[in-house]
Design a protein around this motif. Sequence first.
Motif, PDB file in Angstrom:
ATOM      1  N   ILE A 149       2.888  18.701 -28.472  1.00 45.68           N
ATOM      2  CA  ILE A 149       3.540  18.217 -27.251  1.00 45.68           C
ATOM      3  C   ILE A 149       5.028  18.002 -27.518  1.00 45.68           C
ATOM      4  CG2 ILE A 149       3.631  16.314 -25.588  1.00 45.68           C
ATOM      5  CD1 ILE A 149       0.591  15.930 -26.185  1.00 45.68           C
ATOM      6  N   ALA A 150       5.330  17.387 -28.658  1.00 49.47           N
ATOM      7  CA  ALA A 150       6.731  17.127 -29.013  1.00 49.47           C
ATOM      8  C   ALA A 150       7.506  18.437 -29.132  1.00 49.47           C
ATOM      9  CB  ALA A 150       6.804  16.341 -30.323  1.00 49.47           C
ATOM     10  N   ALA A 151       6.893  19.437 -29.755  1.00 44.30           N
ATOM     11  CA  ALA A 151       7.573  20.726 -29.917  1.00 44.30           C
ATOM     12  C   ALA A 151       7.841  21.368 -28.565  1.00 44.30           C
ATOM     13  CB  ALA A 151       6.725  21.654 -30.796  1.00 44.30           C
ATOM     14  N   ARG A 152       6.867  21.319 -27.674  1.00 48.27           N
ATOM     15  CA  ARG A 152       7.057  21.920 -26.354  1.00 48.27           C
ATOM     16  C   ARG A 152       8.144  21.187 -25.571  1.00 48.27           C
ATOM     17  NH1 ARG A 152       3.643  25.404 -23.381  1.00 48.27           N
ATOM     18  NH2 ARG A 152       4.300  25.538 -21.204  1.00 48.27           N
ATOM     19  N   ALA A 153       8.209  19.866 -25.738  1.00 45.13           N
ATOM     20  CA  ALA A 153       9.215  19.072 -25.024  1.00 45.13           C
ATOM     21  C   ALA A 153      10.580  19.120 -25.694  1.00 45.13           C
ATOM     22  CB  ALA A 153       8.746  17.625 -24.915  1.00 45.13           C
ATOM     23  N   ALA A 186       5.365  18.606 -20.495  1.00 42.42           N
ATOM     24  CA  ALA A 186       4.963  19.262 -21.744  1.00 42.42           C
ATOM     25  C   ALA A 186       3.531  18.877 -22.110  1.00 42.42           C
ATOM     26  CB  ALA A 186       5.920  18.879 -22.874  1.00 42.42           C
ATOM     27  N   ALA A 187       3.209  17.593 -21.992  1.00 39.64           N
ATOM     28  CA  ALA A 187       1.855  17.136 -22.327  1.00 39.64           C
ATOM     29  C   ALA A 187       0.824  17.771 -21.402  1.00 39.64           C
ATOM     30  CB  ALA A 187       1.782  15.615 -22.242  1.00 39.64           C
ATOM     31  N   ALA A 188       1.124  17.845 -20.112  1.00 44.89           N
ATOM     32  CA  ALA A 188       0.178  18.449 -19.162  1.00 44.89           C
ATOM     33  C   ALA A 188      -0.085  19.901 -19.525  1.00 44.89           C
ATOM     34  CB  ALA A 188       0.731  18.347 -17.746  1.00 44.89           C
ATOM     35  N   ALA A 189       0.969  20.643 -19.859  1.00 48.03           N
ATOM     36  CA  ALA A 189       0.805  22.052 -20.218  1.00 48.03           C
ATOM     37  C   ALA A 189      -0.030  22.204 -21.482  1.00 48.03           C
ATOM     38  CB  ALA A 189       2.178  22.704 -20.397  1.00 48.03           C
ATOM     39  N   SER A 232      -4.877  23.391 -24.659  1.00 47.49           N
ATOM     40  CA  SER A 232      -5.481  22.959 -25.925  1.00 47.49           C
ATOM     41  C   SER A 232      -6.369  21.728 -25.823  1.00 47.49           C
ATOM     42  CB  SER A 232      -4.369  22.678 -26.949  1.00 47.49           C
ATOM     43  OG  SER A 232      -3.532  23.799 -27.111  1.00 47.49           O
ATOM     44  N   GLY A 233      -6.475  21.125 -24.637  1.00 53.22           N
ATOM     45  CA  GLY A 233      -7.298  19.929 -24.479  1.00 53.22           C
ATOM     46  C   GLY A 233      -6.532  18.658 -24.791  1.00 53.22           C
ATOM     47  N   VAL A 234      -7.132  17.523 -24.401  1.00 58.39           N
ATOM     48  CA  VAL A 234      -6.428  16.245 -24.529  1.00 58.39           C
ATOM     49  C   VAL A 234      -6.350  15.747 -25.960  1.00 58.39           C
ATOM     50  CG1 VAL A 234      -6.930  15.508 -22.178  1.00 58.39           C
ATOM     51  CG2 VAL A 234      -8.540  14.960 -24.012  1.00 58.39           C
ATOM     52  N   GLU A 235      -7.085  16.396 -26.871  1.00 55.45           N
ATOM     53  CA  GLU A 235      -7.006  16.002 -28.273  1.00 55.45           C
ATOM     54  C   GLU A 235      -5.981  16.837 -29.036  1.00 55.45           C
ATOM     55  OE1 GLU A 235      -8.437  13.344 -29.445  1.00 55.45           O
ATOM     56  OE2 GLU A 235      -9.365  13.003 -27.495  1.00 55.45           O
ATOM     57  N   ALA A 236      -5.185  17.610 -28.331  1.00 54.83           N
ATOM     58  CA  ALA A 236      -4.163  18.435 -28.985  1.00 54.83           C
ATOM     59  C   ALA A 236      -3.231  17.554 -29.814  1.00 54.83           C
ATOM     60  CB  ALA A 236      -3.357  19.196 -27.939  1.00 54.83           C
ATOM     61  N   PRO A 237      -2.740  18.066 -30.941  1.00 51.25           N
ATOM     62  CA  PRO A 237      -1.838  17.269 -31.777  1.00 51.25           C
ATOM     63  C   PRO A 237      -0.573  16.862 -31.017  1.00 51.25           C
ATOM     64  CG  PRO A 237      -2.592  19.223 -32.961  1.00 51.25           C
ATOM     65  CD  PRO A 237      -3.038  19.379 -31.529  1.00 51.25           C
ATOM     66  N   VAL A 238      -0.149  15.647 -31.230  1.00 53.47           N
ATOM     67  CA  VAL A 238       1.061  15.150 -30.578  1.00 53.47           C
ATOM     68  C   VAL A 238       2.264  16.011 -30.967  1.00 53.47           C
ATOM     69  CG1 VAL A 238       2.650  13.175 -30.446  1.00 53.47           C
ATOM     70  CG2 VAL A 238       0.188  12.805 -30.354  1.00 53.47           C
ATOM     71  N   ARG A 286       7.190   6.444 -28.865  1.00 54.05           N
ATOM     72  CA  ARG A 286       8.018   5.380 -28.303  1.00 54.05           C
ATOM     73  C   ARG A 286       7.726   5.203 -26.811  1.00 54.05           C
ATOM     74  NH1 ARG A 286      12.371   6.965 -30.327  1.00 54.05           N
ATOM     75  NH2 ARG A 286      13.356   8.023 -28.571  1.00 54.05           N
ATOM     76  N   HIS A 287       7.513   6.321 -26.119  1.00 53.86           N
ATOM     77  CA  HIS A 287       7.201   6.261 -24.684  1.00 53.86           C
ATOM     78  C   HIS A 287       5.734   5.922 -24.440  1.00 53.86           C
ATOM     79  CE1 HIS A 287      10.912   7.809 -22.753  1.00 53.86           C
ATOM     80  NE2 HIS A 287      11.087   8.422 -23.907  1.00 53.86           N
ATOM     81  N   PHE A 288       4.842   6.470 -25.280  1.00 52.33           N
ATOM     82  CA  PHE A 288       3.396   6.335 -25.067  1.00 52.33           C
ATOM     83  C   PHE A 288       2.739   5.972 -26.402  1.00 52.33           C
ATOM     84  CE2 PHE A 288       5.138   9.769 -22.393  1.00 52.33           C
ATOM     85  CZ  PHE A 288       5.033   9.146 -21.155  1.00 52.33           C
ATOM     86  N   PRO A 289       2.585   4.678 -26.675  1.00 47.65           N
ATOM     87  CA  PRO A 289       2.100   4.238 -27.990  1.00 47.65           C
ATOM     88  C   PRO A 289       0.707   4.753 -28.360  1.00 47.65           C
ATOM     89  CG  PRO A 289       3.095   2.408 -26.805  1.00 47.65           C
ATOM     90  CD  PRO A 289       2.998   3.542 -25.830  1.00 47.65           C
ATOM     91  N   THR A 290      -0.169   4.982 -27.358  1.00 48.56           N
ATOM     92  CA  THR A 290      -1.512   5.492 -27.650  1.00 48.56           C
ATOM     93  C   THR A 290      -1.763   6.771 -26.855  1.00 48.56           C
ATOM     94  OG1 THR A 290      -2.656   4.353 -25.841  1.00 48.56           O
ATOM     95  CG2 THR A 290      -2.299   3.093 -27.873  1.00 48.56           C
ATOM     96  N   ARG A 291      -2.768   7.503 -27.284  1.00 53.12           N
ATOM     97  CA  ARG A 291      -3.125   8.729 -26.558  1.00 53.12           C
ATOM     98  C   ARG A 291      -3.605   8.394 -25.142  1.00 53.12           C
ATOM     99  NH1 ARG A 291      -3.969  14.033 -28.053  1.00 53.12           N
ATOM    100  NH2 ARG A 291      -3.611  13.441 -30.212  1.00 53.12           N
ATOM    101  N   ALA A 292      -4.326   7.286 -25.000  1.00 49.34           N
ATOM    102  CA  ALA A 292      -4.782   6.882 -23.669  1.00 49.34           C
ATOM    103  C   ALA A 292      -3.585   6.641 -22.745  1.00 49.34           C
ATOM    104  CB  ALA A 292      -5.643   5.623 -23.764  1.00 49.34           C
ATOM    105  N   ASP A 293      -2.535   6.007 -23.278  1.00 49.05           N
ATOM    106  CA  ASP A 293      -1.324   5.784 -22.475  1.00 49.05           C
ATOM    107  C   ASP A 293      -0.763   7.119 -21.986  1.00 49.05           C
ATOM    108  OD1 ASP A 293      -1.405   3.023 -22.890  1.00 49.05           O
ATOM    109  OD2 ASP A 293      -0.167   3.150 -24.701  1.00 49.05           O
TER     110      ASP A 293
END
Length: 200
Positions: A50-54, A33-36, A41-47, A63-70
Amino acid sequence: MEGNSAVNDGGAGRVAPRKRADARRNERTLLDAAAAVFVTSGVEAPVRDIAARAGVGVATIYRHFPTRADLIIAVYRHQVEACAEAGPALLESAANPYDALRRWIDQFVDFLVTKHGLAAVLQSDNAGFDALHTYFLDRLVPVCTHLLDAAAAAGEIRTDVNALELMRGVGNLCIGADNDPRYDARRMVALLIAGLRPQP
């Protein structure tokens, strides 16, 4: 009592691997979902996007990825692994090694589209990004080499093709797609792969 204990332990032993498998599946769903979302929308897309798509809550992402870099690092590695695993699978399922190579290059192009979307952030000074380029080469160059060797052994391509050179060539052809919507990277890559055929 001892018998009951053994049964209970056995049950726990069966449940734990299933939980781990479920957790891996859930993480793959999040990363897909995040890759899509990153591509569109770029890597700054709102989390929340990503959550909605997943189909999960925002808290699950954090919980899985505490930071955007992670999350970015995990997406990159996930896509590299998918591309690496595709090589042997395509050799098994394709009509011939050349077709397997062509189809793998198509998947590699898909990966590069996402990678270019991550390019700016990957050039940051975040220490977690430092090892990604080496990881990318370590995982994908051997896969491409194996595909090239199989196609060359079958007489379907010339024998002087170097995997790293080919991957760099494909990457360079994909760069133009970032700035010009009329540019067809896939067509250019297809011409490159057709050029691997042996000369008559």
